[in-house]
Design a protein around this motif. Structure first.
Motif, short mmCIF file in Angstrom:
data_model
loop_
_atom_site.label_atom_id
_atom_site.label_comp_id
_atom_site.label_asym_id
_atom_site.label_seq_id
_atom_site.Cartn_x
_atom_site.Cartn_y
_atom_site.Cartn_z
N ASP A 77 0.84 -1.19 0.00
CA ASP A 77 0.00 0.00 0.00
C ASP A 77 0.88 1.24 0.00
N PRO A 78 0.78 2.11 -1.03
CA PRO A 78 1.65 3.28 -1.09
C PRO A 78 1.42 4.25 0.04
N GLY A 79 0.30 4.12 0.75
CA GLY A 79 0.07 5.01 1.87
C GLY A 79 0.72 4.54 3.15
N LEU A 80 1.28 3.36 3.10
CA LEU A 80 1.91 2.79 4.30
C LEU A 80 3.33 2.39 3.94
N ARG A 81 4.22 3.36 3.85
CA ARG A 81 5.54 3.11 3.31
C ARG A 81 6.59 2.81 4.37
N SER A 82 6.33 3.11 5.63
CA SER A 82 7.36 2.91 6.64
C SER A 82 7.26 1.50 7.22
N PRO A 83 8.41 0.90 7.59
CA PRO A 83 8.38 -0.44 8.18
C PRO A 83 7.73 -0.41 9.55
N THR A 84 7.09 -1.50 9.92
CA THR A 84 6.42 -1.60 11.21
C THR A 84 7.32 -2.33 12.20
N LEU A 85 7.28 -1.87 13.46
CA LEU A 85 8.13 -2.47 14.48
C LEU A 85 7.81 -3.94 14.71
N ASN A 91 7.14 -13.47 0.02
CA ASN A 91 5.99 -12.89 -0.68
C ASN A 91 4.67 -13.23 0.00
N SER A 92 4.67 -14.29 0.84
CA SER A 92 3.44 -14.71 1.50
C SER A 92 3.34 -14.23 2.94
N LEU A 93 4.39 -13.57 3.43
CA LEU A 93 4.36 -13.09 4.81
C LEU A 93 3.47 -11.85 4.93
N PRO A 94 2.80 -11.70 6.06
CA PRO A 94 1.90 -10.54 6.25
C PRO A 94 2.67 -9.28 6.63
N VAL A 95 3.70 -8.97 5.88
CA VAL A 95 4.50 -7.75 6.12
C VAL A 95 4.74 -7.06 4.78
N ARG A 96 4.96 -5.77 4.83
CA ARG A 96 5.24 -5.02 3.62
C ARG A 96 6.69 -5.22 3.20
N ARG A 97 6.95 -4.96 1.95
CA ARG A 97 8.31 -5.12 1.45
C ARG A 97 9.26 -4.09 2.08
N GLU A 98 8.73 -2.94 2.46
CA GLU A 98 9.55 -1.97 3.18
C GLU A 98 10.10 -2.57 4.47
N THR A 99 9.25 -3.34 5.15
CA THR A 99 9.66 -3.98 6.40
C THR A 99 10.72 -5.04 6.16
#
Length: 236
Positions: free
Chosen positions: A6-14, A83-91
């Motif tokens: 999602d381009p609106g969620l670009r930062s990695p999550t802790l 590719n199947s993990l519930p995390v963004r590529r940024e993370t």
């Protein structure tokens, strides 16, 4: 579940970063940690009397720690599961850079500690202080390690480990040759340490540390942006 982009969620999550680091630690099983440490220690009697060789033993340890988890995942063909993990590529990208920084930090501490402990037994009367005991030697190790990480990870995220490693070796050799032709550089560890020593005598250790760390931070930021761009373009 596909990786979120999602381009609106670009930062990695802790939580995502923490989970990926825990995954890396689980992949790096205690047996293999022991084997890597043992190989590193067994190399000391041969290379420690030669400071440049010992410098590159420390660099090799950093490289082994950085590449270990990607190598295992590539060998077991589990890297595609990212590719199947519930995390963004940024993370994913940020956690790999953070894991690499921690790996280089641990390798650097091991290099300094074992040099201080083992060197007196192998070379009781050294002609000069060991690189592992000097400001410029320690900073040279971390600087070159950061430079190689900044070069390796974009290739890894773009091409995968196999082709990425080959491209990294070729690129590293090309950079070495390009630096050697005009400067006569033969032993990069000692040459970088000598350059840092010259800068330290000129402007002081505080400014040298500030400038080098700032430059490395900027380099790694650019490298991370490139890694993310290529990772998003890559078909997993």
């Amino acid at each position: 579940m596909a990786v979120r982009t999602d381009p609106g969620l670009r930062s990695p999550t802790l939580p995502g970063v923490t989970g990926l680091l825990q995954k890396d630690l689980a992949v790096f099983v205690p047996r293999d940690r022991f084997l890597v440490g043992l190989i590193y220690l067994l190399g000391h009697p041969t290379v420690l009397p030669n400071q440049e060789a010992f410098f590159w033993l420390g660099m090799a340890l950093a490289g082994a720690l950085v590449a270990y988890v990607p190598t295992i995942e590539w060998h077991q063909e589990t890297d595609r599961m990212l590719n199947s993990l519930p995390v963004r590529r940024e993370t994913v990208v940020f956690s790999r850079y953070l894991a690499s920084a921690l790996a280089c930090g641990m390798a650097g501490m091991a290099w300094v500690s074992t040099g201080i402990i083992i060197a007196p037994f192998l070379d009781p009367s050294p002609a000069a202080p060991g690189m592992w005991t000097t400001f410029e030697g320690i900073l040279a190790l971390f600087s070159l390690a950061a430079l190689l990480v900044a070069l390796f990870l974009p290739l890894y995220f773009r091409l995968g480990l196999g082709r990425g490693a080959m491209a990294f070796i070729a690129s590293s050799f090309a950079l070495y040759v390009a630096a050697s032709i005009p400067s006569g550089l033969v032993i990069p560890g000692a040459a970088v340490a000598a350059w840092i020593g010259t800068m330290t005598r000129s402007i002081g250790p505080g400014w040298v540390l500030f400038l080098i760390l700032g430059g490395l931070a900027a380099l790694l930021a650019v490298s991370g942006r490139l890694s993310l761009y290529w990772f998003e373009k890559r078909d997993l």
